[in-house]
Every structure is written in C-alpha cells, then in structure tokens.
Design a protein around this motif. Structure first.
Motif, short mmCIF file in Angstrom:
data_model
loop_
_atom_site.label_atom_id
_atom_site.label_comp_id
_atom_site.label_asym_id
_atom_site.label_seq_id
_atom_site.Cartn_x
_atom_site.Cartn_y
_atom_site.Cartn_z
N MET A 1 -5.19 -11.07 7.19
CA MET A 1 -4.85 -9.92 8.01
C MET A 1 -4.56 -8.70 7.13
N ARG A 2 -3.87 -8.90 6.01
CA ARG A 2 -3.54 -7.76 5.15
C ARG A 2 -4.80 -7.14 4.56
N ILE A 3 -5.77 -7.98 4.21
CA ILE A 3 -7.01 -7.46 3.64
C ILE A 3 -7.75 -6.62 4.68
N ASP A 4 -7.84 -7.12 5.91
CA ASP A 4 -8.51 -6.37 6.97
C ASP A 4 -7.83 -5.03 7.20
N TYR A 5 -6.51 -5.02 7.19
CA TYR A 5 -5.75 -3.79 7.39
C TYR A 5 -6.08 -2.76 6.30
N VAL A 6 -6.06 -3.22 5.06
CA VAL A 6 -6.32 -2.32 3.92
C VAL A 6 -7.75 -1.79 3.97
N ILE A 7 -8.70 -2.66 4.24
CA ILE A 7 -10.12 -2.24 4.27
C ILE A 7 -10.32 -1.21 5.38
N ASN A 8 -9.76 -1.44 6.55
CA ASN A 8 -9.90 -0.48 7.65
C ASN A 8 -9.24 0.86 7.31
N LYS A 9 -8.08 0.80 6.68
CA LYS A 9 -7.38 2.02 6.30
C LYS A 9 -8.19 2.83 5.29
N VAL A 10 -8.71 2.16 4.27
CA VAL A 10 -9.51 2.84 3.25
C VAL A 10 -10.82 3.35 3.85
N ALA A 11 -11.40 2.60 4.78
CA ALA A 11 -12.65 3.04 5.41
C ALA A 11 -12.44 4.34 6.19
N GLN A 12 -11.26 4.56 6.70
CA GLN A 12 -10.98 5.79 7.43
C GLN A 12 -10.70 6.96 6.49
N THR A 13 -10.08 6.68 5.37
CA THR A 13 -9.65 7.77 4.48
C THR A 13 -10.61 8.06 3.34
N HIS A 14 -11.44 7.11 2.94
CA HIS A 14 -12.26 7.29 1.74
C HIS A 14 -13.76 7.17 2.00
N ARG A 15 -14.18 7.09 3.24
CA ARG A 15 -15.61 6.91 3.51
C ARG A 15 -16.41 8.08 2.98
N GLY A 16 -17.58 7.78 2.41
CA GLY A 16 -18.45 8.80 1.86
C GLY A 16 -18.08 9.24 0.45
N GLN A 17 -16.98 8.76 -0.08
CA GLN A 17 -16.59 9.13 -1.45
C GLN A 17 -17.29 8.19 -2.44
N SER A 18 -17.12 8.47 -3.71
CA SER A 18 -17.79 7.65 -4.72
C SER A 18 -17.30 6.21 -4.66
N GLU A 19 -18.18 5.32 -5.05
CA GLU A 19 -17.87 3.89 -5.01
C GLU A 19 -16.66 3.56 -5.89
N GLY A 20 -16.55 4.22 -7.03
CA GLY A 20 -15.43 3.98 -7.93
C GLY A 20 -14.09 4.40 -7.31
N ASP A 21 -14.08 5.54 -6.64
CA ASP A 21 -12.86 6.01 -5.98
C ASP A 21 -12.44 5.06 -4.86
#
Length: 62
Positions: A1-21
């Motif tokens: 559950m924690r992994i899903d939460y983090v991935i969804n959060k990052v997908a909202q805030t960092h989408r379209g940015q460089s893969e490294g970021d």
C-alpha cells in the motif's frame, strides 16, 4: 500500500519530468515511508511517469 501511495503521489507531481528526477523523487519518498526501494522497479516506474504528459496548471487556483 505504501508503494502505491508514493507512486501515485509522484505521478501527480513529477509527470513529464526527466526520468532521473522522477526516480530520485520515488526513491526519496519510499525511504521516507520506510520502504527499501528496488532499483529495477524504480527505473520502470520512473520511465512510465516521465513519459506521461504534464498536467495543466489548476484553473481554480487564484
């Protein structure tokens, strides 16, 4: 559950940015919630999230 939460959060805030970021954000946030990141999985998630188009700015913010 924690992994899903983090991935969804990052997908909202960092989408379209460089893969490294994106990978760094996933790594940092997983560590913050007590999960030891798997490098191969982080790379796959980062690749997918960086390929997403950026979200437009929120029109309701003023």
């Amino acid at each position: 559950m924690r992994i899903d939460y983090v991935i969804n959060k990052v997908a909202q805030t960092h989408r379209g940015q460089s893969e490294g970021d994106v990978a760094q954000a996933i790594h940092d946030q997983l560590r913050a919630v007590g999960v030891v990141p798997n490098g191969r999985q982080i790379a796959q998630y980062a690749n997918a999230i960086s390929a997403l188009p950026q979200l437009p700015p929120n029109a309701t913010k003023r």
